[in-house]
Write a protein that holds these residues in place. Sequence first.
Motif, short mmCIF file in Angstrom:
data_model
loop_
_atom_site.label_atom_id
_atom_site.label_comp_id
_atom_site.label_asym_id
_atom_site.label_seq_id
_atom_site.Cartn_x
_atom_site.Cartn_y
_atom_site.Cartn_z
N ILE A 80 64.65 32.14 63.08
CA ILE A 80 63.62 33.17 62.95
C ILE A 80 64.16 34.31 62.10
O ILE A 80 65.18 34.90 62.43
N LYS A 81 63.46 34.59 61.01
CA LYS A 81 63.86 35.66 60.10
C LYS A 81 63.14 36.97 60.40
O LYS A 81 63.69 38.04 60.20
N ALA A 82 61.89 36.87 60.87
CA ALA A 82 61.10 38.06 61.17
C ALA A 82 60.18 37.75 62.33
O ALA A 82 59.69 36.63 62.47
N ARG A 83 59.96 38.76 63.17
CA ARG A 83 59.10 38.58 64.32
C ARG A 83 58.35 39.88 64.57
O ARG A 83 58.94 40.96 64.51
N LYS A 84 57.04 39.75 64.85
CA LYS A 84 56.23 40.92 65.17
C LYS A 84 55.38 40.59 66.38
O LYS A 84 54.60 39.66 66.36
N ASP A 85 55.58 41.37 67.45
CA ASP A 85 54.79 41.21 68.67
C ASP A 85 53.64 42.20 68.63
O ASP A 85 53.81 43.36 68.26
N VAL A 93 58.22 34.47 61.07
CA VAL A 93 58.55 33.71 59.87
C VAL A 93 59.93 33.13 60.11
O VAL A 93 60.85 33.85 60.52
N ALA A 94 60.06 31.83 59.91
CA ALA A 94 61.32 31.15 60.15
C ALA A 94 61.70 30.30 58.95
O ALA A 94 60.83 29.75 58.27
N THR A 95 62.98 30.19 58.71
CA THR A 95 63.50 29.27 57.71
C THR A 95 63.85 27.99 58.44
O THR A 95 64.63 28.00 59.40
N VAL A 105 58.44 28.88 57.20
CA VAL A 105 57.27 28.50 57.98
C VAL A 105 56.80 29.71 58.76
O VAL A 105 57.60 30.44 59.32
N GLN A 106 55.47 29.90 58.80
CA GLN A 106 54.89 30.97 59.58
C GLN A 106 54.41 30.39 60.91
O GLN A 106 53.75 29.36 60.94
N PHE A 107 54.78 31.06 62.00
CA PHE A 107 54.33 30.68 63.33
C PHE A 107 53.52 31.82 63.90
O PHE A 107 53.98 32.96 63.93
N SER A 108 52.32 31.52 64.36
CA SER A 108 51.49 32.50 65.06
C SER A 108 51.21 31.95 66.45
O SER A 108 50.70 30.83 66.59
#
Length: 137
Positions: A80-85, A93-95, A105-108
Motif C-alpha cells: 500500500i502506497k497511499a491510503r485515505k479513510d 493505491v497499491a503497487t 492498483v486502486q482499491f476502494s
Amino acid sequence: MNLHKMIAFGAILLASLLETSSHANALDLNGAWVSDPDNCTKVFALNGAQVGFTDKSDVYGGGFIINGDQIVGKFARCRIKARKDNGPYVNMVATCATDIMLSNVQFSLKELDANSLIRLFPGMDDIEIRYHRCTTK
C-alpha cells in the motif's frame, strides 16, 4: 520568548492530537479476508504462526491477507502506497507484483461491520465483492 515557546508547544500538541484521532478512526484491515465465510478453512491455513493459502484456495473463491501495508493474494503481492479513510470508506493505491507484471492498483472498500467489507469498483456502480474476515484458530 516564552510566548513563542508556548505557541510552538501548543501547535505541536494540537498536531499530535489531530494525528492520533485520525488513526483512531481508521478501519482495521489486518487479517485474512474471504468472499464466503464458510470457506475460511478451505482458503486459508496456519503454517506455524503465519496465515497462508491452501493449495486449492482459488477453487473456493480465493481471498487476500492484509498485514500492515502488505496485501497478499494467491498470485500477487501488493504494498500500500497511499491510503485515505473517509468514514466507512477506504481508498488505497497499491503497487502489486505478480510473476510477470508490476502495476499500480486502486482499491476502494466500504466497511459493513468490523469483520465485513465490500470492495467497490469506481466507475462500475453495479459491481462489488463482499469479503469477510476469517478468524484464525
